[in-house]
Design an enzyme around this catalytic site. Structure first.
Site, PDB file in Angstrom:
ATOM      1  N   ARG A 119       4.401  25.868 -30.000  1.00 53.09           N
ATOM      2  CA  ARG A 119       5.176  25.310 -28.887  1.00 53.09           C
ATOM      3  C   ARG A 119       5.817  23.966 -29.215  1.00 53.09           C
ATOM      4  O   ARG A 119       6.183  23.213 -28.332  1.00 53.09           O
ATOM      5  CB  ARG A 119       4.330  25.206 -27.613  1.00 53.09           C
ATOM      6  CG  ARG A 119       3.838  26.554 -27.098  1.00 53.09           C
ATOM      7  CD  ARG A 119       3.185  26.424 -25.730  1.00 53.09           C
ATOM      8  NE  ARG A 119       2.790  27.730 -25.238  1.00 53.09           N
ATOM      9  CZ  ARG A 119       1.575  28.267 -25.432  1.00 53.09           C
ATOM     10  NH1 ARG A 119       0.670  27.589 -26.132  1.00 53.09           N
ATOM     11  NH2 ARG A 119       1.291  29.441 -24.943  1.00 53.09           N
ATOM     12  N   LYS A 141      19.980  20.391 -31.463  1.00 53.24           N
ATOM     13  CA  LYS A 141      20.220  21.812 -31.229  1.00 53.24           C
ATOM     14  C   LYS A 141      19.655  22.619 -32.398  1.00 53.24           C
ATOM     15  O   LYS A 141      19.901  22.297 -33.556  1.00 53.24           O
ATOM     16  CB  LYS A 141      21.715  22.106 -31.117  1.00 53.24           C
ATOM     17  CG  LYS A 141      22.313  21.898 -29.749  1.00 53.24           C
ATOM     18  CD  LYS A 141      23.739  22.405 -29.762  1.00 53.24           C
ATOM     19  CE  LYS A 141      24.402  22.273 -28.411  1.00 53.24           C
ATOM     20  NZ  LYS A 141      25.788  22.807 -28.429  1.00 53.24           N
ATOM     21  N   GLU A 183      34.659  19.053 -38.557  1.00 56.77           N
ATOM     22  CA  GLU A 183      33.839  18.413 -37.529  1.00 56.77           C
ATOM     23  C   GLU A 183      34.075  16.904 -37.493  1.00 56.77           C
ATOM     24  O   GLU A 183      33.976  16.288 -36.430  1.00 56.77           O
ATOM     25  CB  GLU A 183      32.357  18.719 -37.769  1.00 56.77           C
ATOM     26  CG  GLU A 183      31.974  20.186 -37.551  1.00 56.77           C
ATOM     27  CD  GLU A 183      31.933  20.578 -36.078  1.00 56.77           C
ATOM     28  OE1 GLU A 183      32.101  19.699 -35.214  1.00 56.77           O
ATOM     29  OE2 GLU A 183      31.714  21.776 -35.793  1.00 56.77           O
ATOM     30  N   LYS A 225      28.597  11.598 -32.379  1.00 53.91           N
ATOM     31  CA  LYS A 225      27.630  12.580 -31.884  1.00 53.91           C
ATOM     32  C   LYS A 225      26.409  11.897 -31.302  1.00 53.91           C
ATOM     33  O   LYS A 225      25.877  12.320 -30.258  1.00 53.91           O
ATOM     34  CB  LYS A 225      27.233  13.540 -33.000  1.00 53.91           C
ATOM     35  CG  LYS A 225      26.386  14.695 -32.488  1.00 53.91           C
ATOM     36  CD  LYS A 225      26.427  15.904 -33.379  1.00 53.91           C
ATOM     37  CE  LYS A 225      25.781  17.097 -32.670  1.00 53.91           C
ATOM     38  NZ  LYS A 225      25.774  18.301 -33.513  1.00 53.91           N
ATOM     39  N   GLU A 235      23.278  19.400 -22.911  1.00 48.86           N
ATOM     40  CA  GLU A 235      24.614  19.938 -22.641  1.00 48.86           C
ATOM     41  C   GLU A 235      24.834  20.219 -21.161  1.00 48.86           C
ATOM     42  O   GLU A 235      25.405  21.234 -20.771  1.00 48.86           O
ATOM     43  CB  GLU A 235      24.825  21.223 -23.456  1.00 48.86           C
ATOM     44  CG  GLU A 235      26.272  21.483 -23.802  1.00 48.86           C
ATOM     45  CD  GLU A 235      26.434  22.568 -24.845  1.00 48.86           C
ATOM     46  OE1 GLU A 235      26.865  22.229 -25.958  1.00 48.86           O
ATOM     47  OE2 GLU A 235      26.132  23.737 -24.561  1.00 48.86           O
ATOM     48  N   ARG A 239      27.958  16.409 -23.160  1.00 51.95           N
ATOM     49  CA  ARG A 239      27.801  16.956 -24.498  1.00 51.95           C
ATOM     50  C   ARG A 239      28.759  18.103 -24.788  1.00 51.95           C
ATOM     51  O   ARG A 239      29.043  18.407 -25.953  1.00 51.95           O
ATOM     52  CB  ARG A 239      26.347  17.405 -24.721  1.00 51.95           C
ATOM     53  CG  ARG A 239      26.105  17.893 -26.148  1.00 51.95           C
ATOM     54  CD  ARG A 239      24.647  18.040 -26.482  1.00 51.95           C
ATOM     55  NE  ARG A 239      24.495  18.535 -27.841  1.00 51.95           N
ATOM     56  CZ  ARG A 239      23.377  18.449 -28.544  1.00 51.95           C
ATOM     57  NH1 ARG A 239      22.311  17.891 -28.027  1.00 51.95           N
ATOM     58  NH2 ARG A 239      23.308  18.924 -29.781  1.00 51.95           N
ATOM     59  N   ASN A 243      31.921  20.567 -28.269  1.00 50.85           N
ATOM     60  CA  ASN A 243      32.316  21.947 -28.524  1.00 50.85           C
ATOM     61  C   ASN A 243      33.835  22.124 -28.592  1.00 50.85           C
ATOM     62  O   ASN A 243      34.329  23.252 -28.521  1.00 50.85           O
ATOM     63  CB  ASN A 243      31.746  22.874 -27.445  1.00 50.85           C
ATOM     64  CG  ASN A 243      30.254  23.070 -27.594  1.00 50.85           C
ATOM     65  OD1 ASN A 243      29.754  23.304 -28.685  1.00 50.85           O
ATOM     66  ND2 ASN A 243      29.529  22.960 -26.492  1.00 50.85           N
ATOM     67  N   HIS A 246      35.403  25.102 -30.357  1.00 48.51           N
ATOM     68  CA  HIS A 246      34.350  26.040 -30.739  1.00 48.51           C
ATOM     69  C   HIS A 246      34.388  27.368 -29.995  1.00 48.51           C
ATOM     70  O   HIS A 246      33.772  28.333 -30.443  1.00 48.51           O
ATOM     71  CB  HIS A 246      32.982  25.381 -30.547  1.00 48.51           C
ATOM     72  CG  HIS A 246      32.631  24.416 -31.624  1.00 48.51           C
ATOM     73  ND1 HIS A 246      33.423  23.325 -31.921  1.00 48.51           N
ATOM     74  CD2 HIS A 246      31.583  24.369 -32.490  1.00 48.51           C
ATOM     75  CE1 HIS A 246      32.861  22.651 -32.916  1.00 48.51           C
ATOM     76  NE2 HIS A 246      31.762  23.255 -33.266  1.00 48.51           N
ATOM     77  N   HIS A 250      33.789  30.362 -32.534  1.00 56.49           N
ATOM     78  CA  HIS A 250      32.635  31.252 -32.565  1.00 56.49           C
ATOM     79  C   HIS A 250      33.070  32.719 -32.471  1.00 56.49           C
ATOM     80  O   HIS A 250      32.435  33.596 -33.074  1.00 56.49           O
ATOM     81  CB  HIS A 250      31.671  30.915 -31.435  1.00 56.49           C
ATOM     82  CG  HIS A 250      30.873  29.677 -31.691  1.00 56.49           C
ATOM     83  ND1 HIS A 250      30.206  28.992 -30.703  1.00 56.49           N
ATOM     84  CD2 HIS A 250      30.622  28.988 -32.843  1.00 56.49           C
ATOM     85  CE1 HIS A 250      29.585  27.946 -31.227  1.00 56.49           C
ATOM     86  NE2 HIS A 250      29.826  27.918 -32.521  1.00 56.49           N
ATOM     87  N   HIS A 262      32.445  27.891 -41.006  1.00 55.91           N
ATOM     88  CA  HIS A 262      32.439  27.343 -39.656  1.00 55.91           C
ATOM     89  C   HIS A 262      33.552  26.325 -39.448  1.00 55.91           C
ATOM     90  O   HIS A 262      34.273  26.365 -38.446  1.00 55.91           O
ATOM     91  CB  HIS A 262      31.074  26.695 -39.373  1.00 55.91           C
ATOM     92  CG  HIS A 262      30.982  26.033 -38.038  1.00 55.91           C
ATOM     93  ND1 HIS A 262      30.977  26.735 -36.853  1.00 55.91           N
ATOM     94  CD2 HIS A 262      30.907  24.713 -37.692  1.00 55.91           C
ATOM     95  CE1 HIS A 262      30.894  25.891 -35.836  1.00 55.91           C
ATOM     96  NE2 HIS A 262      30.851  24.659 -36.314  1.00 55.91           N
TER      97      HIS A 262
END
Length: 357
Positions: A119, A141, A183, A225, A235, A239, A243, A246, A250, A262
C-alpha cells in the site's frame, strides 16, 4: 559536483536535484530507515544502474536489482506483477525503498510498483533521459498501460526525491533526446516564454545535450512542473495545463501501438491544440505559427497522417474527459493556458485537417 535543487511542495514535498555527478544525494533520499533497495532499471542500462547500486551498497543497504524491458514494454501488467513477486522474494518491507533508473517508462513503472507494494513504500527516481527528467519523474504520477489506453491504471505517489544527472543525456540516441525537447517547449508555451527564447536563439544547441543552455532548459522545465504540482498534485484543476497537447498525443500513441515517441506525439498534439484555439477565436495565427517554427527548428514533427475517426474515438477515454464531454487544454495567449470544453465535432475535425498530411 553539486547540483541545483528544485523543491516540489505539497503534502509530500521532495527535491529534484539537477546537475552532474549527483549520486551522492541518493542515500539520504533512500531514507534512514531503509535496509534494502529494489533497483528497477531498464535492461539496456546496466552501466548506469551499476553506480546507483554501488552508491546504495556503500550506504549499507542490501540491493536487489530488477531489470525490466526498455521503453513502453515495461509498462505492462505482467512486468508489474513480476516486480511484486520479486519484492516478496526479497522480503521488501514498508521501510525499504524502490529506486527507478531509466527513462520515463521505467520511472512510471517503478513509481507504481512502489505505490502499490504494501500500500505504498518510499520511491526515489533517477531519470536517465531528457523526457524522464523534465516530465515523467517529476510530479508523482505513476502508471502502466492497458490495451485500451496509455496510463489508464496508476496512482499519485510522490517520490522521496529525484536525481537528474545530466551526464547520462550524452548517451541518448539523438531522436530520443529531441523527443524530450517537446515537453520542455510545452513548458515554454504554457508558463515560461524564456524557454522558447533560448530554443529560438540556438536551435542546434537546444537539440544537443552538450548545448550551452541544456542545464537551464532542464531546470526551467522542472521548475514549471514543480510550481504546478506543488499547488495541485491530483490534477483537480491547475495541473491539467501540463497536459497541453496530450489529448491528441495519447490518441496517436495508441494508434501507433506505443511505438511512436511520446515527445513527437506531443509536438503534433500542441500544434493541434493551437489550431483548435485559433479556430475557436482564442489564439492569434502568429502564435500558432510560432508553435510550428519552434518545434520544427529542433527536428520535431508538426503533422500526422492517420484517419481522424479512429483518433477521435480514442479521445473519448482521455483522462481529462468528463463523461462524454471532451476537455482540451488550449492557450488564450503565450503563457495563458485555459480550457476548451465540449468543442463542436466540426471544429475538432477542422483543426485536425490543419495538422494532417
Amino acid at each position: 559536483m553539486s547540483g541545483s535543487r528544485i523543491h516540489v511542495g505539497g503534502a509530500g514535498p521532495y527535491d529534484v536535484v539537477v546537475g552532474t555527478g549527483v549520486l551522492g544525494e541518493l542515500p539520504a533520499m533512500a531514507g534512514e530507515g531503509a535496509r534494502a533497495a529494489a533497483v528497477v532499471h531498464a535492461e539496456g542500462l546496466p552501466e548506469i544502474a551499476r553506480p546507483v547500486c554501488r552508491a546504495l551498497e556503500k550506504a549499507g543497504l542490501t540491493v536487489h536489482a530488477f531489470p525490466v524491458p526498455d521503453g513502453e514494454a515495461a509498462k505492462e501488467i505482467g512486468v508489474l506483477a513480476g516486480l511484486w513477486s520479486g519484492f516478496a522474494a526479497a522480503g521488501m518491507t514498508r521501510t525499504d525503498v524502490v529506486v527507478g533508473v531509466g527513462g520515463g517508462s521505467t520511472t512510471d513503472l517503478a513509481g507504481f510498483a512502489a505505490a502499490s507494494w504494501l500500500r505504498g513504500v518510499r520511491a526515489v527516481l533517477v531519470p536517465t533521459t531528457l523526457l524522464g527528467m523534465v516530465d515523467a519523474a517529476v510530479g508523482g504520477k505513476t502508471g502502466i498501460n492497458i490495451p485500451e489506453g496509455k496510463n489508464l491504471v496508476g496512482a499519485f505517489h510522490p517520490p522521496a526525491g529525484v536525481l537528474c544527472d545530466l551526464a547520462t543525456l550524452v548517451t541518448m540516441p539523438r531522436e530520443d533526446y529531441i523527443s524530450g525537447l517537446a515537453e520542455i517547449i510545452k513548458a515554454g508555451f504554457i508558463a515560461d516564454p524564456r524557454i522558447l527564447e533560448l530554443v529560438e536563439a540556438d536551435p542546434a544547441g537546444a537539440a544537443s545535450p552538450d548545448g550551452p543552455h541544456t542545464r537551464e532548459l532542464v531546470e526551467r522545465a522542472v521548475q514549471v512542473k514543480a510550481d504546478v504540482v506543488s499547488a495541485d498534485l491530483k490534477e483537480s484543476g491547475l495541473r491539467e495545463i501540463l497536459n497541453y497537447g496530450h489529448t491528441l498525443a495519447h490518441a496517436i500513441e495508441k494508434a501507433e501501438d506505443y511505438r511512436f515517441r511520446h515527445g513527437h506525439a506531443v509536438a503534433i498534439g500542441m500544434v493541434y491544440a493551437a489550431e483548435l484555439a485559433r479556430l475557436a477565436g482564442r489564439l492569434p495565427a502568429a502564435l500558432v505559427e510560432r508553435h510550428r517554427a519552434v518545434l520544427t527548428s529542433v527536428g520535431l514533427p508538426v503533422s500526422y497522417g492517420a484517419d481522424w475517426p479512429g483518433l477521435r474515438a480514442t479521445m473519448t477515454i482521455d483522462k481529462k474527459a468528463r463523461g462524454t464531454t471532451l476537455r482540451f487544454v488550449v492557450l488564450d495567449g503565450l503563457a495563458r493556458p485555459g480550457r476548451l470544453e465540449g468543442p463542436a465535432e466540426d471544429l475538432l475535425a477542422a483543426a485536425y485537417r490543419e495538422v494532417s498530411r
